[in-house]
Design a protein around this motif. Structure first.
Motif, PDB file in Angstrom:
ATOM      1  N   GLU A   1       0.828  -1.210   0.000  1.00  8.12           N
ATOM      2  CA  GLU A   1       0.000   0.000   0.000  1.00  8.12           C
ATOM      3  C   GLU A   1       0.864   1.264   0.000  1.00  8.12           C
ATOM      4  OE1 GLU A   1      -3.406   0.003   2.732  1.00  8.12           O
ATOM      5  OE2 GLU A   1      -2.817  -2.047   3.263  1.00  8.12           O
ATOM      6  N   SER A   2       0.316   2.319  -0.560  1.00  8.18           N
ATOM      7  CA  SER A   2       0.983   3.624  -0.523  1.00  8.18           C
ATOM      8  C   SER A   2       0.695   4.300   0.811  1.00  8.18           C
ATOM      9  CB  SER A   2       0.482   4.513  -1.669  1.00  8.18           C
ATOM     10  OG  SER A   2       0.782   3.942  -2.922  1.00  8.18           O
ATOM     11  N   PHE A   3       1.664   5.078   1.283  1.00  7.19           N
ATOM     12  CA  PHE A   3       1.446   5.838   2.511  1.00  7.19           C
ATOM     13  C   PHE A   3       0.391   6.914   2.231  1.00  7.19           C
ATOM     14  CE2 PHE A   3       5.684   4.142   3.344  1.00  7.19           C
ATOM     15  CZ  PHE A   3       5.544   3.732   4.660  1.00  7.19           C
TER      16      PHE A   3
ATOM     17  N   ALA B   1       6.413  10.566  18.072  1.00  7.59           N
ATOM     18  CA  ALA B   1       7.129  10.459  16.807  1.00  7.59           C
ATOM     19  C   ALA B   1       6.135  10.374  15.654  1.00  7.59           C
ATOM     20  CB  ALA B   1       8.039   9.243  16.817  1.00  7.59           C
ATOM     21  N   THR B   2       6.650  10.571  14.446  1.00  6.78           N
ATOM     22  CA  THR B   2       5.820  10.524  13.243  1.00  6.78           C
ATOM     23  C   THR B   2       6.286   9.419  12.320  1.00  6.78           C
ATOM     24  OG1 THR B   2       7.239  12.135  12.125  1.00  6.78           O
ATOM     25  CG2 THR B   2       5.357  13.007  13.358  1.00  6.78           C
ATOM     26  N   PHE B   3       5.404   9.016  11.413  1.00  2.59           N
ATOM     27  CA  PHE B   3       5.782   8.099  10.335  1.00  2.59           C
ATOM     28  C   PHE B   3       4.895   8.390   9.137  1.00  2.59           C
ATOM     29  CE2 PHE B   3       2.382   5.881  12.519  1.00  2.59           C
ATOM     30  CZ  PHE B   3       1.633   5.262  11.519  1.00  2.59           C
ATOM     31  N   GLY B   4       5.355   7.943   7.968  1.00  2.00           N
ATOM     32  CA  GLY B   4       4.572   8.137   6.752  1.00  2.00           C
ATOM     33  C   GLY B   4       4.978   9.338   5.939  1.00  2.00           C
ATOM     34  N   GLU B   5       6.136   9.972   6.268  1.00  2.00           N
ATOM     35  CA  GLU B   5       6.570  11.146   5.512  1.00  2.00           C
ATOM     36  C   GLU B   5       6.782  10.851   4.032  1.00  2.00           C
ATOM     37  OE1 GLU B   5       8.151  11.787   9.720  1.00  2.00           O
ATOM     38  OE2 GLU B   5       7.797  10.135   8.323  1.00  2.00           O
TER      39      GLU B   5
ATOM     40  N   LEU C   1      -2.389  13.439   9.168  1.00  2.00           N
ATOM     41  CA  LEU C   1      -2.401  14.542   8.215  1.00  2.00           C
ATOM     42  C   LEU C   1      -2.386  13.939   6.807  1.00  2.00           C
ATOM     43  CD1 LEU C   1      -2.279  17.637   7.786  1.00  2.00           C
ATOM     44  CD2 LEU C   1       0.229  17.424   7.788  1.00  2.00           C
ATOM     45  N   PRO C   2      -3.540  13.884   6.107  1.00  2.00           N
ATOM     46  CA  PRO C   2      -3.604  13.229   4.803  1.00  2.00           C
ATOM     47  C   PRO C   2      -2.733  13.929   3.769  1.00  2.00           C
ATOM     48  CG  PRO C   2      -5.814  13.623   5.684  1.00  2.00           C
ATOM     49  CD  PRO C   2      -4.848  14.406   6.525  1.00  2.00           C
TER      50      PRO C   2
ATOM     51  N   LEU D   1       9.357  18.359   8.211  1.00  2.00           N
ATOM     52  CA  LEU D   1       9.388  16.950   7.808  1.00  2.00           C
ATOM     53  C   LEU D   1      10.750  16.559   7.244  1.00  2.00           C
ATOM     54  CD1 LEU D   1       5.865  16.716   6.135  1.00  2.00           C
ATOM     55  CD2 LEU D   1       6.566  15.728   8.325  1.00  2.00           C
ATOM     56  N   THR D   2      11.336  17.440   6.428  1.00  2.00           N
ATOM     57  CA  THR D   2      12.654  17.150   5.836  1.00  2.00           C
ATOM     58  C   THR D   2      13.727  17.098   6.907  1.00  2.00           C
ATOM     59  OG1 THR D   2      11.976  18.285   3.808  1.00  2.00           O
ATOM     60  CG2 THR D   2      14.327  17.877   4.101  1.00  2.00           C
TER      61      THR D   2
END
Length: 604
Positions: free
Chosen positions: A498-500, A532-536, A560-561, A583-584
Motif C-alpha cells: 500500500e501507498s502511505f 514520533a511521526t511516520f509516513g513522511e 495529516l492526509p 518533515l525534511t
C-alpha cells in the motif's frame, strides 16, 4: 565486577594448596632449598590478557621448560632438515635424563629429554654476543620482558650436572655435536637457570598459542610451521614418561621443569602456567599437573574437544546512547537516551563460543563501569555454544544479579539452552531480536529518567517537531487539518504493497514495522513510539515496499492526509514550506542518527 574466571582460579588455588604430596628437586642443591609452600597459577589468553593467583610473580628458574623454546629457535636458525638430522621427534617413554639415543645414529629420541635439549642448544646460532646471550634475548622476547640469570642456580647446576656433561661428550662421540661439548653444556645450564615467574611463563605459552606472536608486544618470534612442530613434540614428549597419561587426561601440549613450573598450551586460545616446587616421580609439579587436569576438565580445554581456534567472540559493543533501537521517538525521549543511554550496553557476539570466546565476553562485562545496569548479549551470529561457555554465562548472570544488574539475551534459536542458575535467581530475559532487547532497555531508561515530560506513553501534539517554528495561529491551522485515527491492538495500519496515505503522529500506543527475510522468516524492523511521526514518504508517493505496519496496544494517532498537504500548498504556501522543512529536517536527523549508529558498530 570481579571476574568469574579469577574467582574460579582462586578456588582452584585454595583447593590445590591442600595437596602436600611430592618434594622439590633436591639433586640440584639450590632447587632443594626452595619452599614447597610456593604456589602460583597464571592464565594468559591469546590476546594477552592474564589472570593470576597466588605466587604468580615469585621468581624461579625455568629449567626444562626452556627446551621447546630453544628447539623452536634452532628450527628457525637451521631449518627442519638440518635439525631433524641431529634430533628425532619420537616419544622416548623414558625419564628426562635417560640417554635415549637411536641405535646406530646416536640421535636423541626427541628435543624434550636432556640429550635432545643439549643438541637443540648446540644448533642455536651464537651470533656476535654468543649463544647464551642469543638464547636469553629470545626467551625475553617470548616473556615480553628482560630475563636474567640466577647465578646461584647456575653454579649449583654446573657443580652437580655431571650426567648432562657426559651426555654432551657422548653426543660428540656420535658426531651429533660437532664441537667441544663443554661450552654447549654450560650454555644449556645457563638457559635452564634463567629466572622467570609464573606470569612470564603464561605469556610465553600464550605466544605459542598465538602462532608464535607475542600477544603483548606483537613481535613474531616463531613462524606458524615451527610452532606447529614445537607444539606437536610438546604433546607427545613434553611430560616425559608421563606423556601418554597427560595427553589422554589433560590433552594440551605441555612442558614441565624440575624448578616446579609447568606450561600448557591450547592453540589459538590460551597459555597456562603453574608454579609449585614439589615434584612427582616423573619430575613434574604435583600441583601443576592437578591444576592443568582440572582446567582441562572444568573448562573443556582438551585439544580434541576444543580443536577450533577461539578468538574473541565480541564482534562489536556499544551503548544504547551510541546506537538506540531506531524506533522513532519524541525529541524529549531522544534527549533522555543521549544523557542516560550509557546504562545499557550491547555486545554482538559471533563465531563459536568456546572457552576463550566466552572468556572475552566475561572479561568485557566484568570490566564495565558500575553505572551499567543492563547488559545485552546478542547471539544471533553465534554458531556453537560449548557447555563451559554456558556455565560461564550463567555465572555472569548470577554475579550481575547480585549487584542488581541484569543480563539480557538475544537468542531466538535457543543456542544457549537452559543455563543452570541458582534457584533464588530468575532466568535471564530472552528476546527474539536485538531491536526488541534495546527497546526494552529504552523503556527502562525512560521510566527511570523521563521525568521532564508527562509520560513516554502519551505525547502532546504541539510539542512535536512538526510544529517547531510555527506561531500560534499556524499551529492551530495545521492541527485543524489533522484527523483522529484509532487502531486496535494487532490491527494492520498499512499493508506491504500500500501507498502511505499521509503523515501520522503517534499520540498513544506503538506501531511496529516488519518484513519477510529471504528465508521466509518474519522480522521485526523498527517501532514508532508516542511523540514520533511516520509516513513522511507519502509526500513523494512511496509505497511500503514489502514492509507491514501494525498497531501494538490501542494506537491513537493524529493523521495529516497527503491530500490535505497538497491543498495546503495551494492555500497557504508559507505554512506548507514550514511543514516541509520540519518533515525534511526530521528525515535527515533520523538518517544522520542511523549513519552514526552504523559507524559506532563498524568502529567496534
Amino acid at each position: 565486577m570481579k571476574s568469574p574466571i579469577l574467582s574460579y582460579l582462586e578456588y582452584l588455588h585454595a583447593e590445590g594448596k591442600q595437596n602436600t604430596a611430592g618434594a622439590p628437586a633436591a639433586y640440584i642443591p639450590e632447587l632443594g632449598r626452595v619452599s614447597p609452600e610456593l604456589f602460583g597459577i597464571s592464565l594468559a589468553t591469546a590476546d594477552g590478557y592474564t589472570y593470576e593467583v597466588g605466587d604468580a610473580r615469585h621468581p624461579f628458574t625455568i629449567q626444562s621448560i626452556s627446551k621447546p623454546f630453544s628447539y623452536g629457535i634452532a628450527l628457525m636458525d637451521q631449518g627442519f632438515d638440518a635439525v631433524d638430522r641431529k634430533v628425532d621427534v619420537e616419544p622416548s617413554g623414558e625419564a628426562f635424563n635417560e640417554i635415549s639415543l637411536t641405535a646406530g645414529s646416536g640421535r636423541p629420541r626427541n628435543p624434550m629429554i636432556n640429550a635432545g635439549a643439549i643438541v637443540s642448544t648446540s644448533l642455536v646460532l651464537p651470533e656476535a654476543a654468543g649463544r647464551y646471550e642469543r638464547i636469553r634475548a629470545a626467551y625475553s622476547g617470548f616473556a615480553g620482558r628482560d630475563l636474567s640469570l640466577s647465578q646461584e642456580v647456575f653454579e649449583s647446576e654446573q657443580s652437580s650436572g655431571y650426567r648432562n656433561l657426559a651426555l654432551g661428550y657422548l653426543l660428540r662421540s656420535f658426531g651429533i655435536i660437532e664441537e667441544d661439548p663443554s661450552p654447549i653444556v654450560e650454555d644449556y645450564f645457563k638457559q635452564c637457570s634463567l629466572e622467570v615467574t609464573c606470569h612470564d611463563l603464561s605469556i610465553m605459552a600464550a605466544t605459542l598459542a598465538n602462532n608464535g606472536v607475542n600477544p603483548i608486544s606483537g613481535e613474531r618470534l616463531l613462524t606458524d610451521d615451527v610452532v606447529e612442530r614445537v607444539l606437536s613434540v610438546m604433546g607427545t614428549s613434553g611430560m616425559y614418561d608421563g606423556a601418554g597419561n597427560w595427553i589422554t587426561h589433560v590433552g594440551m601440549p605441555a612442558k614441565s621443569g624440575v624448578g616446579g613450573g609447568i606450561i600448557a598450551v591450547l592453540p589459538g586460545q590460551i597459555g597456562v602456567a603453574v608454579f609449585s616446587p614439589p615434584l612427582d616421580e616423573h619430575g613434574n609439579s604435583v600441583r601443576g599437573v592437578e591444576v592443568c587436569r582440572r582446567l582441562s576438565q572444568d573448562l573443556q580445554m582438551h585439544f580434541v574437544r576444543a580443536g577450533r581456534t577461539g578468538r574473541s567472540a565480541v564482534r562489536c559493543s556499544y551503548s544504547v546512547a551510541d546506537s538506540p533501537s531506531g524506533s522513532r521517538r519524541s525529541e524529549e525521549s531522544r534527549a533522555v537516551f543521549n544523557q542516560h543511554g550509557g546504562i545499557a550496553r550491547v555486545y554482538e557476539l559471533a563465531g563459536d563460543l568456546l572457552f576463550s570466546g566466552a572468556e572475552s565476553v566475561v572479561r568485557a562485562v566484568s570490566d564495565l563501569e558500575a553505572e551499567v545496569r543492563y547488559v545485552v548479549l546478542d547471539l544471533l551470529r553465534v554458531d556453537e555454544v560449548s557447555e563451559v561457555a554456558k556455565k560461564m554465562i550463567a555465572e555472569l548472570h548470577s554475579r550481575l544479579a547480585l549487584e542488581d544488574r541484569e543480563l539480557l539475551l538475544v537468542d531466538p534459536e535457543g543456542k544457549l539452552g537452559d543455563v543452570d542458575l541458582p534457584p533464588e535467581l530468575p532466568g535471564a530475559r530472552v528476546f527474539g531480536s536485538r531491536q526488541d532487547a534495546i527497546e526494552w532497555c529504552e523503556a527502562k531508561i525512560l521510566t527511570a529518567f523521563g521525568t521532564s515530560f508527562e509520560s513516554p506513553e502519551h505525547a502532546r501534539i504541539f510539542e512535536s517537531s512538526l510544529f517547531e517554528g510555527l506561531d500560534h495561529a499556524d499551529a492551530l491551522d495545521l492541527r485543524s487539518m489533522m484527523l483522529e485515527r484509532v487502531f486496535d491492538d494487532g490491527e494492520r495500519v498499512l499493508g506491504p504493497d500500500e501507498s502511505f496515505p499521509g503523515v501520522f503522529f503517534v499520540v498513544q500506543g506503538q506501531v511496529i514495522s516488519s518484513g519477510t527475510a529471504s528465508n521466509g522468516r518474519r522480522l521485526r524492523l523498527t517501532s514508532v513510539n508516542p511523540g514520533a511521526t511516520f509516513g513522511e514518504s507519502a509526500l513523494i508517493g512511496a509505497r511500503a515496499g514489502g514492509v507491514e505496519l501494525t498497531a501494538v496496544g490501542r494506537l491513537e494517532t493524529l493523521f495529516l492526509p497527503a491530500t490535505a498537504i497538497a491543498a495546503l500548498e495551494e492555500m497557504n504556501k508559507d505554512l506548507a514550506i514550514k511543514l516541509w522543512r520540519a518533515l525534511t529536517r526530521g528525515g535527515y536527523e533520523s538518517l544522520d542518527r542511523r549513519l552514526q549508529e552504523v559507524a559506532v558498530r563498524l568502529g567496534n
